[in-house]
Write an enzyme that holds these catalytic residues in place. Structure first.
Site, mmCIF file in Angstrom:
data_model
loop_
_atom_site.group_PDB
_atom_site.id
_atom_site.type_symbol
_atom_site.label_atom_id
_atom_site.label_comp_id
_atom_site.label_asym_id
_atom_site.label_seq_id
_atom_site.Cartn_x
_atom_site.Cartn_y
_atom_site.Cartn_z
ATOM 1 N N SER A 1 30.591 39.058 34.325
ATOM 2 C CA SER A 1 31.738 39.473 33.529
ATOM 3 C C SER A 1 31.448 39.902 31.964
ATOM 4 C CB SER A 1 32.846 38.251 33.318
ATOM 5 O OG SER A 1 34.223 38.708 32.901
ATOM 6 N N ASP B 1 38.909 43.268 42.800
ATOM 7 C CA ASP B 1 38.693 42.458 41.453
ATOM 8 C C ASP B 1 39.857 42.766 40.458
ATOM 9 O OD1 ASP B 1 38.119 41.235 39.112
ATOM 10 O OD2 ASP B 1 35.870 41.767 39.339
ATOM 11 N N HIS C 1 37.165 38.012 40.962
ATOM 12 C CA HIS C 1 36.363 38.430 39.778
ATOM 13 C C HIS C 1 34.986 37.351 39.732
ATOM 14 C CE1 HIS C 1 35.617 39.858 35.930
ATOM 15 N NE2 HIS C 1 35.659 39.029 35.334
#
Lengths: 860, 270
Positions: free
Chosen positions: B95, B217, B246
């Site tokens: 991320s 996601d 995610h």
């Protein structure tokens, strides 16, 4: 390297304040806050506090410090004593040769001997004080205000605080005795720690203590960097230091909330593994897969690194072959985790099985009560798998209450007791949540019984009986529902048909199959701009299916504050939905403006649709029962010109018109010939008499026969409904498109229904026609009625907001006044006269609750 | 034990010639890599650390100004590498940490040999000719929800991001680490992340990048991986996994771990 990392984490930074300095300056990328000393800074803070305490100790008044703080005041005391012991305080000053006497723990526990202990202490101090003073460490002062848990009772508390009081007095005497000589040498100091709460209690219970003991409170700030104590530290940090399991009790609930929840579900062990053979096969397969995965992790061998690995790393390998190297707490933890996974799996299959093969569970149960059991394989009747159980949906069709009751009575009487004991039936749980009040009436109770049974029964004969019902139900409810919908929201004929068929379909168990097995909740998506139509249809649904009014929850930004219920203040929309479901699992819940809802709310709703369960903001999950959810949103683009030109009904404009107080009146006038001709010829087709008006626009097959002869009147349509549609589509269809209903939403709801914008000319014409037809029925064909556009507008506005339908209003208000008018009319020759419906008074604010006038003045 | 290591809870595990840095994303801590680490320790030296602001770090160290841009985090990464005298490493960033790693690699290309990004996005907000998945209003509502009731927000946000039931272990895990963050810090970090725009920096990333992305996601639309692929300055390769959520390395490790290992072990063919 790693080893030292792990162990040093837990040591207080004060112990190693100087080791970090040399490295810190080199690194230009370093966080400046770390550069400023990091742990050293923390140490400074501590030493400042120690200094504060020392300052107090050397004073002549108020010189006995009590360190008050919720985080570790003891550490400061410890640091102080360390300094005293290592003679860091220098050779000068009153504290140079001071000795520390700590009150032993037993002293504190044995309350009854506390006084004699103090006397003993007296002698000890006397023997030591000559060498340069004594600091008496009282420890945590809570022993003065609390008693051991084992005593309990108000009586005991009284006794203990008596003892506490006596101890305070004795200690005060002790202090006075040793400080009495006034010299600063050979003194006695007291030092103690307390949490804020304890100190406040001390002040309450022993009001003289602060003075008698010469105390000075020292607040200790809560910026303790100690990792073990720091409340926000992740649990694995605590666990990551083997043997340093500081707070196992605290860590367990946070780590396994799912587990504890499961325990509280109170499932008996027999239930836990009760799948039918088919499902248990599947379960075994998945379990072995799980085990294999875990094995594969454990086979990634890493013995070399074992001591340095934090626990969460080891968790990945659940079934480690060499468990002996892991200490017990870790082993337990792993076991719990593995168990948790297995249980999760078990639960999943139990639920799946319950959904797919309710039969099996019912039989299992009856096996328990009735010994002559069938063999296991035969229980899973394969043909039952094919057909999804429709029962949970049937029961709420209110209009059929009587019929249902009659036919299921034998059923209810038979296994009443057994339903209450069927474990794990989701339906049963829902009913527990339902409102108590409704169960009081016998009728409701029976119904509930039916619901109960339907949720779990699936033995052949009953299913067949109910099956027959279902078919009968189908046509009947559909008709009734459609009629109701069309009556209240007649301008949305197409949508009404769609809603009725969608509801009927869903209630009979043919809704979209979401998740595992069939569910009781229904989700409809109403799109388009017609808010009024949606609301009216929701009320009809709620009334017909659940016998209640719909629960309306606005997900978007509040509009006009019309539904600002005081009870909902401070609650999230999700909580309100959950509450509504909890309050009545058999209700129609309208979630308005989902298109304006924020992302999280949308996500929650979406998950609820997918899973049939809703998680509220407290993490509690509830089943959605058999509620019908109506999601509304606009997503449409209307040609702005259409709104401006008045082709499309504008809700706001109507509201302003209707909010005034207005009265209607009927007057008879000489007709102007021109007007009449105009009216008759130009609007010939739309006002063709419609004899079927009494039954509204209902789509009963019988009506089709009636309308047959209508064709002869020159209309190019075979029925009224088609006329409506042609007109509606003709005008509105051009200017309106539903653009952007998100696919993610549209794809998971049971059905989505488009509400077109309302074509105002169509609606006006419809009102006019309906009134004219009524008029001609009452008064006669030979007298025309004229209604001006502004009157129509007002009626429309009233209809938009009022609960009554057009038919009802005409029947209850207009028809009587027509009747009133009839005798006053010149009976013989009324040619040349016209009756007009006009606005009598239009006087500002609306006074009463009704939006439509409740009576009409008649002028002969 | 250096102050940096302690502040970031740096952990060194495994041994090998190459060093791998595992960097976690928003709302998690290094435990998000728990499924991956056991597979790496035999062949690599693995560095685990917590980003400042994670629930496991000392909030006193969280400098709201330093961490108002992703650069602050990138400097932290370099500081850790310097501290540990790491000469080169493979950086696996999840991320936001993927972008942090990208920035760090621009600042100090010598330290990084490869960048593996998991669920990375250079910009979360939509823009002209760019689809980031979020509208400004969405983000604003998100921030407001965070401010009004952090616990409720966590409980709502976790299942959305992870993509599963509230009951699933992965969601429980994520909501635990998420709730561990101090609410004001979490808000600040979220603001930094959602308002970040790294698009103009991508072309300066010269090291090879392996872009790994979940099929579905909430935070990162699948097209982003293609965008990264097109815009990275160096070589790059995209793999879209058939996973949901995610945090695929937490929610579906059995799919993600082999893929991650493949991308860590192998390099892009020249």
């Amino acid at each position: 390297m790693m080893l030292s990392t792990a162990t040093q984490l837990s040591t207080p930074p004060t112990a190693t304040p100087s080791t970090v300095v040399p490295l810190a300056n080199r690194n230009i990328y370093l966080n400046p806050r770390l550069q400023q000393g990091g742990t050293g800074q923390m140490g400074n803070q501590r030493s400042e506090e120690v200094k504060k305490v020392l300052d107090i100790l050397v004073r002549t008044k108020k010189r006995n410090p009590v360190l008050v703080g919720d985080s570790e005041p003891e550490a400061v005391v410890k640091e102080l004593f360390r300094k005293i012991e290592s003679k860091e305080l220098g050779a000068e000053g009153p504290l140079k040769n001071v000795q520390v006497i700590s009150i032993e723990k037993e002293f504190l526990y044995d309350k009854n001997q506390i006084l004699s202990k103090i006397k003993e202490l007296d002698r000890v101090i006397e023997s030591r004080i000559v060498s340069g003073g004594v600091i008496l460490d009282l420890g945590d002062l809570k022993w003065l205000v609390e008693q051991p848990m084992s005593f309990g009772g108000a009586q005991q508390q009284q006794v203990v605080s008596d003892i506490g009081r006596a101890a305070v007095v004795e200690m005060g005497k002790l202090l006075a005795r040793f400080t009495g000589d006034g010299t600063n040498d050979n003194n006695l100091w007291l030092i103690g720690t307390a949490t804020c709460e304890t100190y406040l209690r001390c002040q309450v219970y022993h009001s003289t203590m602060e003075n008698d003991w010469d105390l000075q409170a020292v607040p200790i700030t809560s910026r303790s960097p100690l990792l073990g104590i720091f409340p926000r530290v992740g649990t694995e940090r605590i666990l990551s230091n083997p043997g340093e399991n500081l707070n196992p009790l605290k860590s367990v609930p946070t780590l396994h909330p799912a587990l504890t929840r499961r325990v509280s579900e109170n499932l008996d062990p027999a239930q836990r593994t009760s799948f039918c053979p088919q499902c248990s096969d599947n379960y075994e397969k998945e379990l072995s897969k799980l085990v294999a995965i875990e094995k594969s992790f454990s086979e990634a061998k890493q013995e070399d690194n074992r001591p340095s690995l934090p626990l969460w790393l080891k968790n990945a390998k659940l079934q480690s072959s060499d468990a002996k190297t892991i200490d017990q707490s870790e082993g337990k933890y792993q076991e719990v985790l593995s168990k948790q996974k297995t249980q999760e799996l078990q639960k999943k299959w139990r639920e799946t099985c319950l959904h797919l093969h309710p039969n099996y569970h019912h039989k299992i149960h009856s096996d328990r009560t009735a010994p002559p059991a069938l063999s296991m394989p035969s229980l899973c009747n394969p043909n039952l798998f094919v057909r999804p159980p429709f029962q949970p949906r049937l029961q709420t069709t209110k209009p059929l209450g009587e019929v249902l009751q009659l036919n299921t009575n034998p059923v209810t009487s038979q296994p009443q007791g057994c339903t209450s004991s069927i474990p794990g039936s989701p339906v049963r749980t829902d009913l527990v949540l339902g409102p108590k009040g409704t169960e009081n009436t016998p009728e409701k109770a029976t119904e509930d019984g039916v619901k109960d049974l339907l949720g779990c029964i699936s033995s052949e004969p009953q299913t067949k009986v109910l099956d027959k019902f279902a078919d009968a139900l189908d046509a009947d409810t559909y008709k009734k529902l459609l009629k109701g919908l069309k009556e209240k929201a007649w301008w949305q004929a197409e949508a009404a048909t769609a809603v009725a068929s969608a509801i009927t379909r869903c209630r009979l168990g043919n809704g979209r199959c979401r998740g595992a097995g069939s569910r009781g909740d229904t989700w409809l998506l109403f799109t388009g701009p017609d808010r009024v139509g949606k609301k009216k249809m929701s009320s009809v649904l709620a009334e017909q299916i659940c016998g209640t009014i719909p629960v309306i929850i606005c997900l978007g930004s509040q509009r006009g504050g019309e539904e600002s219920d005081m009870n909902f203040r401070g609650k999230t929309a999700i909580d309100r939905i959950a509450e509504a479901v909890r309050h009545n699992p058999f209700s129609v819940i309208m979630l308005e403006d989902i298109d304006e809802a924020d992302m999280i709310l949308r996500g929650s709703v979406k998950r609820a649709i997918e899973r049939g369960r809703l998680t509220d903001s407290h993490g509690r999950e509830i089943s959605l029962g058999n509620a019908i959810f109506i999601l509304t949103g606009d997503w449409s683009t209307t040609n702005p010109e259409a709104t401006r030109d008045g082709h499309v009904v504008d809700g706001k404009k109507l509201a302003s018109i209707a909010s005034r107080d207005w009265q209607l009146g009927l007057i008879v006038r000489e007709k102007s010939a021109k007007r009449r001709v105009n009216w008759l010829q130009n609007e010939d087709r739309p006002i063709k008499p419609r004899r079927e008006l009494g039954s509204g626009l209902s789509l009963d097959l019988n009506l089709a026969v009636d309308t047959e002869d209508d064709r002869t009147d020159g209309s190019h349509n075979s029925s009224d409904l088609t006329i409506d549609h042609e007109d509606e589509l003709g005008l509105v269809g051009r200017q309106f498109t539903i653009t952007s209903v998100p696919h993610e939403l549209a794809s998971i709801v049971d059905d989505s229904i488009v509400f077109k914008p309302v074509d105002s000319s169509f609606v006006r014409r419809e009102i006019k026609n309906t009134i004219s037809v009524k008029f001609s029925m009452v008064v006669g064909d030979n007298l025309p009625i004229e209604i001006e556009d502004d009157v129509l507008e007002k009626i429309l506005g009233g209809l938009w907001h009022d609960q009554t339908s057009l038919e009802q209003w005409i029947e209850n208000v207009l028809a009587p006044s027509f009747n009133q008018l009839k005798p006053r009319l010149p009976s013989i020759e009324s040619r040349g006269l016209v009756v007009r419906l006009v606005v009598e008074s239009d006087s500002g604010e609306r006074r009463n609750g009704d939006w439509l006038p409740s009576r009409i003045t008649v002028e002969g | 034990m250096g102050v940096v290591e302690e502040a970031h809870n740096v952990k060194l595990v495994g041994s090998g010639d190459q060093t791998i840095v595992l960097a976690h994303g928003f709302g998690t801590d290094q435990s998000v890599w728990k499924h991956l680490v056991p597979h790496l320790v035999d062949d690599y030296r693995v560095i685990l650390f917590d980003n400042m602001g994670a629930g496991t770090t000392n909030p006193d160290y969280f400098d709201f100004e330093r961490y108002s841009t992703l650069e602050g985090y990138a400097y932290d990464v370099i500081a850790i590498l310097e501290e540990l005298r790491v000469k080169s490493c493979i950086f696996v960033g999840h991320s936001v940490s993927a972008m942090i790693g990208a920035i760090a690699s621009i600042t100090r290309p010598d330290l990084f040999t490869k960048l593996v990004t998991v669920s990375a996005s250079p910009r979360y907000l939509n823009d002209a000719n760019y689809y980031g998945g979020f509208e400004k209003e969405d983000i604003q509502q998100l921030f407001e929800a965070m401010q009004s009731n952090y616990k409720a927000w966590c409980d709502g946000f976790a299942p959305l991001v992870v993509g599963g039931d509230m009951e699933s272990v992965a969601v429980q895990e994520f909501s635990r680490t998420l709730f561990n963050m101090r609410p004001d810090i979490a808000l600040s970090v979220a603001q930094t992340i959602f308002q970040s725009d790294m698009r103009h920096l991508l072309c300066h990333v010269t090291i090879p990048c392996h872009i790994i992305q979940s099929m579905k996601d909430l935070a990162v639309p699948v097209v982003i991986s293609e965008y990264l692929h097109q815009n990275f300055g160096g070589k790059s390769i995209v793999e879209v996994m058939q996973t949901d959520g995610h945090l695929p390395q937490l929610s579906s490790p059995d799919v993600v771990i082999p893929i991650l290992l493949k991308h860590i072990r192998c390099s892009i063919a020249t």
